[in-house]
Scaffold this active site. Sequence first.
Site, PDB file in Angstrom:
ATOM      1  N   GLY A 296      -2.299   3.466   1.535  1.00  0.00           N
ATOM      2  CA  GLY A 296      -0.926   3.903   1.785  1.00  0.00           C
ATOM      3  C   GLY A 296       0.063   3.280   0.824  1.00  0.00           C
ATOM      4  O   GLY A 296      -0.291   2.885  -0.303  1.00  0.00           O
ATOM      5  N   ASP A 297       1.290   3.167   1.266  1.00  0.00           N
ATOM      6  CA  ASP A 297       2.371   2.672   0.404  1.00  0.00           C
ATOM      7  C   ASP A 297       2.398   1.152   0.283  1.00  0.00           C
ATOM      8  O   ASP A 297       2.941   0.615  -0.685  1.00  0.00           O
ATOM      9  CB  ASP A 297       3.724   3.154   0.946  1.00  0.00           C
TER      10      ASP A 297
ATOM     11  N   THR B  72       2.129  -2.555  10.309  1.00  0.00           N
ATOM     12  CA  THR B  72       2.384  -3.217   9.045  1.00  0.00           C
ATOM     13  C   THR B  72       3.435  -4.328   9.175  1.00  0.00           C
ATOM     14  O   THR B  72       4.400  -4.181   9.907  1.00  0.00           O
ATOM     15  CB  THR B  72       2.892  -2.125   8.082  1.00  0.00           C
TER      16      THR B  72
ATOM     17  N   THR C 227       7.835   0.121   6.051  1.00  0.00           N
ATOM     18  CA  THR C 227       6.778   0.466   7.005  1.00  0.00           C
ATOM     19  C   THR C 227       6.995   1.905   7.443  1.00  0.00           C
ATOM     20  O   THR C 227       8.143   2.322   7.619  1.00  0.00           O
ATOM     21  CB  THR C 227       6.778  -0.464   8.229  1.00  0.00           C
ATOM     22  N   GLY C 228       5.919   2.646   7.598  1.00  0.00           N
ATOM     23  CA  GLY C 228       6.088   4.029   8.025  1.00  0.00           C
ATOM     24  C   GLY C 228       4.999   4.926   7.499  1.00  0.00           C
ATOM     25  O   GLY C 228       3.894   4.463   7.210  1.00  0.00           O
TER      26      GLY C 228
ATOM     27  N   ARG D 196      -8.760   5.647   1.683  1.00  0.00           N
ATOM     28  CA  ARG D 196      -7.323   5.946   1.750  1.00  0.00           C
ATOM     29  C   ARG D 196      -6.475   4.671   1.609  1.00  0.00           C
ATOM     30  O   ARG D 196      -6.729   3.669   2.247  1.00  0.00           O
ATOM     31  CB  ARG D 196      -7.012   6.615   3.098  1.00  0.00           C
TER      32      ARG D 196
ATOM     33  N   GLY E 181       2.935   6.275   5.200  1.00  0.00           N
ATOM     34  CA  GLY E 181       2.656   5.773   3.863  1.00  0.00           C
ATOM     35  C   GLY E 181       2.681   6.819   2.762  1.00  0.00           C
ATOM     36  O   GLY E 181       3.239   6.580   1.691  1.00  0.00           O
TER      37      GLY E 181
HETATM   38  N1  ASP Z   1       2.868   2.309   5.764  1.00  0.00           N
HETATM   39  C1  ASP Z   1       1.565   1.916   6.276  1.00  0.00           C
HETATM   40  C2  ASP Z   1       0.489   2.749   5.615  1.00  0.00           C
HETATM   41  O1  ASP Z   1       0.716   3.915   5.400  1.00  0.00           O
HETATM   42  C3  ASP Z   1       1.466   2.090   7.753  1.00  0.00           C
HETATM   43  C4  ASP Z   1       2.524   1.402   8.563  1.00  0.00           C
HETATM   44  O2  ASP Z   1       3.598   1.065   8.063  1.00  0.00           O
HETATM   45  O3  ASP Z   1       2.258   1.151   9.748  1.00  0.00           O
HETATM   46  O4  ASP Z   1      -0.588   2.248   5.363  1.00  0.00           O
END
Ligand code: ASP
Length: 331
Positions: A224-225, A194, A245-246, A222, A248
Amino acid sequence: MTIPTNSMSTNHSPIRLIIHGGAGTIDRQRLTTEREQAFRQVLSESLNAGHAVLKTGGNSIDAVIAAIVVMEDSPLFNAGKGAVFSHEGRNELDASIMDGATRMAGAVAGVTTIRNPIRAAHAVMTQSAHVLLIGRGAEDFAAGHGVEIVDPAYFYTQHRWDQLQKAIAKEQVVRDHDMESAPSPPNGDEKHGTVGAVALDCQGNLAAGTSTGGLTNKRYGRIGDSPIIGAGTYADNRSVAVSATGSGEVFIRAAAAFNTAAQVRLQHIPPAEAADRTLEEIAALGGDGGLIVLDAQGRYALRFNTSGMFRGTIGNDGVARTGIFPQDSDY
Ligand code: ASP
């Protein structure tokens, strides 16, 4: 009463851009010098693109878009061109953007034909009455508002395709950061993802944006955040601009970006401490990742609780500073 001249002028106002290209278990041993340089090169280009906007008096929203587009157009990051594949072999992209002056926001999720999802998110923010559009509807809206549409084949990269086959074989839904699992990945560079940016312009306005391909082998639509305002992205001139980032799902449950901003606004704690507290909460819920945070005075933090985060910052001096591992720098 005499008003000091520099309080009337924008010349001495701090400008700042901070970016991330994903946090995760980045293994220094596996990241070759060439690959590291390639990542730093794109990070610097992104910083310089955003800085070019800010130094000429442009606004923080445009700086965030300019910085993110560079990373979306690179195959190195899990956003735009370099997005990971879903279980069905599609690239389903998410992005969001928020304006700290007005708290207007826009986002798209699950789009497959928009070259630069951050531009579509911006169009949603500025040209619709909505905040979040998904799938086909988001694509139709973007096409109707002059955002570049591409054939889904544009997003194909061999590297990402191979990652999907590996994830399917192991029956795993994998965050890009966590693709390091044995046997070893080819370049040690599979743990990044991300992208995001936060900016402060010479008018004192904040903005934040985030863009991603999500998780390798994700299913069932799906999300994510990253496209969720308050989770992956938040901006409020009264506190901070944040991009995350992380993990999600955990960032959504912790309302990570809003949580960080709320601590600064309501508890008056500095951005770095707020970011650390949010990451502690994320860890307590079983997640990990990183946050970039910037306030209207130019105080900022780039924090992560993983082994690395692709990241960088640039300010009034115009020097692009990039980092990957914790020891690279204190920013
Ligand atoms: N946060 C992102 C998600 O869950 C993934 C990422 O940060 O790499 O889609």
